[in-house]
Design an enzyme around this catalytic site. Structure first.
Site, mmCIF file in Angstrom:
data_model
loop_
_atom_site.group_PDB
_atom_site.id
_atom_site.type_symbol
_atom_site.label_atom_id
_atom_site.label_comp_id
_atom_site.label_asym_id
_atom_site.label_seq_id
_atom_site.Cartn_x
_atom_site.Cartn_y
_atom_site.Cartn_z
ATOM 1 N N THR A 333 109.889 -13.243 29.159
ATOM 2 C CA THR A 333 109.061 -13.001 30.376
ATOM 3 C C THR A 333 107.694 -13.592 30.095
ATOM 4 O O THR A 333 107.202 -13.243 28.819
ATOM 5 C CB THR A 333 108.914 -11.819 31.058
ATOM 6 O OG1 THR A 333 107.865 -11.970 32.109
ATOM 7 C CG2 THR A 333 108.542 -10.657 30.037
ATOM 8 N N HIS A 386 116.035 1.933 22.444
ATOM 9 C CA HIS A 386 115.916 2.569 21.149
ATOM 10 C C HIS A 386 117.258 3.343 20.957
ATOM 11 O O HIS A 386 117.650 3.846 19.846
ATOM 12 C CB HIS A 386 114.769 3.601 21.032
ATOM 13 C CG HIS A 386 114.464 3.814 19.481
ATOM 14 N ND1 HIS A 386 115.017 3.560 18.551
ATOM 15 C CD2 HIS A 386 113.357 4.416 19.006
ATOM 16 C CE1 HIS A 386 114.491 3.854 17.454
ATOM 17 N NE2 HIS A 386 113.328 4.337 17.806
#
Length: 415
Positions: A333, A386
């Site tokens: 993006t 994560h």
């Protein structure tokens, strides 16, 4: 009578909102001609007629939510254009009706002359029998007959409409506080796509252990290379040489070195993707969409630039198909086109990584301990899940992107 149903749209799309009827009752439609625009969670799709005929009636209005398989219109294959939906003759599939009897006509005329309605609805014996079987009160029926005589098809139509209303989800009534006239506001209903974007962004933050790491890139070498090559590139390929092809190649090189960034979680399994379908976020008037550049690793710079340009044009003209949006493995993006200096992009679930590009800004950079130079610098950000990507790999991925962009010729070998 031919029923027009909401077709299967995609595996994850089960309903949509009626955006606009392209044809109106009484219009003649050819087989394959679009009659309705439907807004789904991802894109707008057109529903076409499967047979030629006259659009007899529409069973949903603009703004209504319809599900896959719902009947939304009826087409009369034997109808004549301009007859109008409500005034057309009954379909050959409808129950056969008989002409009104003389005593029934007389009863209606007497009622009209006395300026009153008949105390008992006028209906054929067959219609009365059908109404009793279905538990329908004849007083609730709106007759098409100009004399007010209720027929069997009126009973059938009333039942279908009642069932359609019952199947629609009931909207919860919410009390709206009175607006202060001194502080005017405008209330705008969120489009289906905006609602979906909001829902999925929240879900991404709630389901993933999202973290963002940052770095900065010296764009000097890339900008010099682009300046030297852009004219010849345009002449040879018919498309401009932008930054997105370089960053796409750099991302692919980094994904090959850090494969867990090109993955997703399915249950208790990690799915490592051995392909590189790169999503490129595009801002449109109706919200952000992420069309996918398929097999970007097999495309050269010109191929990537052409595909990105093609997808962006389709997004702005509302021509994207569901296949253009599904199955990406990683997303890029670029908030820099709007002037963003720094941001933390949100994951495009179920992907586990997204790269954020930002505006290029000239800043003093230390060349060594004694010297500074003004350099065109860009902050880049990697948001990642994560749960499966460790901080070491995330930082390493971003450093690899930085190295490839700062040495753009290396992209020919490693991208």
């Amino acid at each position: 009578m031919i029923e027009v149903k909401v077709p299967e749209l995609a595996e994850s799309v089960t309903e949509g909102t009626v955006a606009e009827w392209l044809k109106q009752p009484g219009d003649y439609v050819e087989k394959g001609e679009d009659i309705l625009e439907l807004e789904t969670d991802k894109v707008n799709v057109e529903i076409s007629a499967e047979e030629s005929g006259v659009l007899k009636e529409t069973l949903a209005e603009s703004g209504d939510t319809v599900k896959v398989g719902d009947v939304i219109a009826k087409i009369d294959a034997n109808g004549e254009a301009g007859a109008g939906g409500e005034d057309q003759s009954a379909s050959t599939d409808a129950p056969k009706t008989e002409e009104p009897k003389q005593e029934e006509v007389k009863e209606v005329e007497e009622a009209k002359s006395n300026n009153e309605t008949p105390s008992r609805p006028i209906a054929s014996p067959a219609a009365r029998k059908l109404a009793r079987e279905k538990g329908i009160d004849l007083n609730d029926i709106s007759a098409r007959d100009p004399l007010g005589r209720i027929r069997q098809e009126d009973i059938v139509e009333h039942e279908q409409k009642s069932q359609a209303v019952k199947s629609q989800p009931k909207e919860e009534k919410k009390e709206t506080p009175n607006d202060d006239p001194a502080k005017p506001v405008e209330r705008i209903r969120m489009s289906r796509r905006r609602q979906t974007i909001a829902k999925r962004l929240v879900e991404a933050q709630q389901t993933a252990a999202m973290l963002t790491t940052f770095n900065e890139v010296d764009m000097t070498n890339l900008m010099d290379l682009r300046k030297r090559r852009k004219d010849k590139f345009l002449d040879d390929n018919g498309v401009k040489l932008g930054f997105m092809s370089f960053f796409t190649k750099a991302v692919i090189g980094a994904l090959k070195k850090y494969p867990y960034v090109n993955a997703e979680i399915q249950g208790d399994e990690i799915v490592l993707k051995k392909f590189y379908d790169i999503g490129v976020a595009v801002s449109t008037e109706e919200g952000l969409v992420v069309p996918v550049v398929r097999d970007a690793d097999r495309l050269d710079f010109a191929g990537i630039e052409k595909e990105i340009g093609n997808l962006a044009d389709k997004a702005h003209s509302k021509k994207l198909g569901l296949n253009d949006l599904q199955g990406g493995s990683f997303t890029i993006t670029n908030g820099g086109v709007f002037g963003s200096l720094w941001s933390t992009p949100i994951l495009n679930a179920p992907q586990v990584g997204i790269l954020g590009m930002h505006t290029i800004q000239w800043r003093p950079v230390a060349i060594d301990k004694d010297n500074f130079e003004n350099r065109p610098m860009m902050y880049i950000a990697l948001s990642y899940d994560h749960r499966i990507i460790d901080g070491k790999d995330a930082v390493g991925f971003l450093v690899k992107v930085k190295e490839l962009i700062e040495d753009p010729e290396s992209l020919l070998l490693e991208g």
